[in-house]
Design an enzyme around this catalytic site. Structure first.
Site, PDB file in Angstrom:
ATOM      1  N   CYS A 236       0.816  -1.220   0.000  1.00  0.00           N
ATOM      2  CA  CYS A 236       0.000   0.000   0.000  1.00  0.00           C
ATOM      3  C   CYS A 236       0.850   1.272   0.000  1.00  0.00           C
ATOM      4  O   CYS A 236       0.312   2.373  -0.128  1.00  0.00           O
ATOM      5  CB  CYS A 236      -0.956   0.000   1.174  1.00  0.00           C
ATOM      6  SG  CYS A 236      -1.896  -1.524   1.300  1.00  0.00           S
TER       7      CYS A 236
ATOM      8  N   HIS B   6      -3.670   6.792   2.143  1.00  0.00           N
ATOM      9  CA  HIS B   6      -4.043   5.475   1.642  1.00  0.00           C
ATOM     10  C   HIS B   6      -5.424   5.121   2.173  1.00  0.00           C
ATOM     11  O   HIS B   6      -5.719   5.341   3.347  1.00  0.00           O
ATOM     12  CB  HIS B   6      -2.995   4.455   2.108  1.00  0.00           C
ATOM     13  CG  HIS B   6      -3.424   3.044   1.918  1.00  0.00           C
ATOM     14  ND1 HIS B   6      -3.944   2.585   0.735  1.00  0.00           N
ATOM     15  CD2 HIS B   6      -3.435   1.983   2.777  1.00  0.00           C
ATOM     16  CE1 HIS B   6      -4.257   1.311   0.869  1.00  0.00           C
ATOM     17  NE2 HIS B   6      -3.955   0.924   2.100  1.00  0.00           N
TER      18      HIS B   6
ATOM     19  N   ASN C 257     -10.232  -1.057  -0.193  1.00  0.00           N
ATOM     20  CA  ASN C 257      -8.783  -0.837  -0.087  1.00  0.00           C
ATOM     21  C   ASN C 257      -8.113  -1.445  -1.313  1.00  0.00           C
ATOM     22  O   ASN C 257      -8.073  -2.666  -1.467  1.00  0.00           O
ATOM     23  CB  ASN C 257      -8.291  -1.508   1.206  1.00  0.00           C
ATOM     24  CG  ASN C 257      -6.783  -1.405   1.382  1.00  0.00           C
ATOM     25  OD1 ASN C 257      -6.039  -1.146   0.438  1.00  0.00           O
ATOM     26  ND2 ASN C 257      -6.326  -1.632   2.595  1.00  0.00           N
TER      27      ASN C 257
END
Ligand SMILES: CC(C)(COP(=O)(O)OP(=O)(O)OC[C@H]1O[C@@H](n2cnc3c(N)ncnc32)[C@H](O)[C@@H]1OP(=O)(O)O)[C@@H](O)C(=O)NCCC(=O)NCCS
Length: 346
Positions: free
Chosen positions: A124, A271, A302
Site C-alpha cells: 500500500c 491510503h 482498499n
C-alpha cells in the site's frame, strides 16, 4: 595520464505530477454480496471500515488492461506523447506471474518505445515508493530525453482474497491509478518520509508462498498434497494501531520536511485502508476542517497501491481539490512499509 572523469548524468531541477488517471473495474460488489460469504452485517462493515461497496475486476480487467487504461488517461491529461516517456514503474502485489515484470507489456501497449520498465513491490506504500523513484530518475537525468516517468499503482486483490475470512473479505478492492511525473520549474514533490519495519512482516502477508501453495510434482509418489491458493491475511488491530500512531507521525514529518503547515494544504489523500484510520489521522494531524480529505474507500475499498492515485483523480474530478493545490499523501501497508510526501496536484 589522469583518469578521465565520467560525464555526470543531470536532469531537471524539480519535478511534479503532470497528469493523473484511474481505472475502476466494472463489477460492483456491495456489502450485501459479501454477506453471502461471511457472518457479518452491512452496519458492522460500514461502521468498522467505512466501506459500502468495492469494485472487483472481471477476467478481462487484467492488471495490464487496467494499468493501460489508467496510464492512458494520465498521459492525456499531461498533454505529452507516449514516446516522450522515459520510464514506466508499476507498483503491485497482485500481478501473479513472477517474471517478466508486467511493466514491460504495459510500456509497450502505451507506446513508450523502449523506455525502461519495471515492477516494484511495496504494497500500500507502492505508489509513494514509485513516485520517489520517478522523482529521482528525472532529477538524475535517467528518464529519457524529455524526462517523463509513468507511475502506476494497480491491484487485483480479489485474486488474493479469501472470501470466507471475516477479517479481510470485506476490505479489499481492485483497480488502477496512474500519474505522469515530469520536469518542473518549481518544486512539485516534497522530500519523502519513508521506511520499513521488517519485524512486523507477518502482520499483513500472503498466507503462503507459491512454491508451497502448489505441491511440486513428485516422480515417485505422484503429484502431492492438497493445493492451497494463497490469500492475504492481516492482524487488523495491530495494523490499525500502527497506522494511527506511527503513520500520523510520518505524515507530520512529511509536512515539516516540505515546510508546509496543515492549514496550507488543499487536500489530504491518505491510503484508503479504513475510514476510522483516516479519521484518527485527521485528529492527530490537527487538520483544519477546511482541508478536504479523500474518502474514496467508501465505494472503492482498499486497493493498496492504486488507492492514492484513484482518490486523487476522484478529488480533482469532483472539484473537491484543484490543480495546483498542495496535497499530503501517505501510503502504508504490508512489509510493513510507508511513504509520505507533500505534492502539488496536477
Ligand atoms: C479489520 C478491522 C476492520 C476489524 O475491526 P476490529 O475492531 O479490529 O475487529 P476485531 O478483530 O477486534 O473484532 C471485534 C469484534 O468484531 C467481530 N468481527 C470481526 N470481524 C467481523 C466481521 N467481518 N463482521 C462482524 N463482526 C466481526 C469479532 O468477532 C469481535 O467480536 P467480539 O467483540 O464479540 O469478540 C480493523 O482491525 C481494521 O480496519 N484494521 C486495519 C486494517 C487495514 O486498514 N488494513 C489495511 C492496511 S493496508
Amino acid at each position: 595520464m589522469t583518469t578521465p572523469q565520467i560525464k555526470p548524468a543531470t536532469g531537471a531541477a524539480y519535478t511534479r505530477i503532470q497528469g493523473v488517471g484511474g481505472y475502476r473495474p466494472s463489477r460492483v460488489i456491495p456489502n450485501a454480496e459479501v454477506l453471502n460469504w461471511i457472518d457479518s452485517s452491512d452496519e458492522w462493515i460500514r461502521t468498522r471500515s467505512g466501506i459500502t461497496e468495492r469494485r472487483w475486476a472481471t477476467a478481462e480487467e487484467t492488471v495490464a488492461e487496467m494499468s493501460v487504461q489508467a496510464a492512458g488517461k494520465a498521459i492525456a491529461m499531461a498533454g505529452i506523447a507516449p514516446e516522450q516517456i522515459g520510464g514506466v514503474i508499476v507498483a503491485t502485489v497482485s500481478h501473479l506471474k513472477q517474471t517478466p515484470a508486467i511493466a514491460t507489456e504495459i510500456a509497450q501497449r502505451l507506446g513508450c518505445g523502449t523506455a525502461p520498465a519495471f515492477d516494484i513491490s511495496a504494497a500500500c506504500a507502492g505508489f509513494g515508493y514509485g513516485l520517489t523513484l520517478a522523482d529521482g530518475l528525472i532529477r538524475g537525468g535517467n528518464a529519457g530525453a524529455d524526462g517523463y516517468v509513468v507511475v502506476i499503482g494497480v491491484e487485483r486483490l480479489s485474486d488474493l482474497t479469501d472470501i470466507h475470512d471475516r477479517s479481510t473479505a470485506f476490505i479489499f478492492g481492485d483497480g488502477a491509478g496512474a500519474v505522469v511525473v515530469g520536469p518542473s520549474d518549481t518544486p512539485g514533490i516534497g522530500k519523502v518520509v519513508w521506511g520499513s519495519d521488517g519485524s512486523q512482516a507477518d502482520v499483513i502477508s500472503q498466507t503462503q508462498a507459491w512454491d508451497t501453495a502448489f505441491a511440486k510434482p513428485d516422480a515417485v509418489n505422484g503429484a502431492g498434497e492438497e493445493t492451497k491458493w494463497p490469500a492475504l491475511r492481516m492482524e487488523g488491530q495491530t495494523v490499525f494501531r500502527w497506522a494511527v500512531w506511527d503513520m500520523a507521525r510520518a505524515a507530520q514529518q512529511a509536512l515539516d520536511a516540505a515546510g508546509i503547515t496543515a492549514d496550507q494544504l488543499g487536500a489530504f489523500i491518505p491510503h484508503q485502508a479504513n475510514m476510522r484510520i483516516i479519521d484518527a489521522m485527521i485528529k492527530a494531524l490537527k487538520l483544519p476542517d477546511s482541508v478536504p480529505v479523500a474518502r474514496d474507500i467508501a465505494e472503492t475499498g482498499n486497493t493498496s497501491a492504486a488507492s492514492i492515485p484513484l482518490a486523487m483523480e476522484r478529488m480533482l474530478q469532483s472539484g473537491e481539490a484543484k490543480s495546483g493545490d498542495l496535497a499530503l499523501i501517505i501510503g502504508f501497508g504490508a512489509g510493513l512499509v510507508y511513504a509520505a510526501a507533500v505534492v502539488t496536484l496536477p
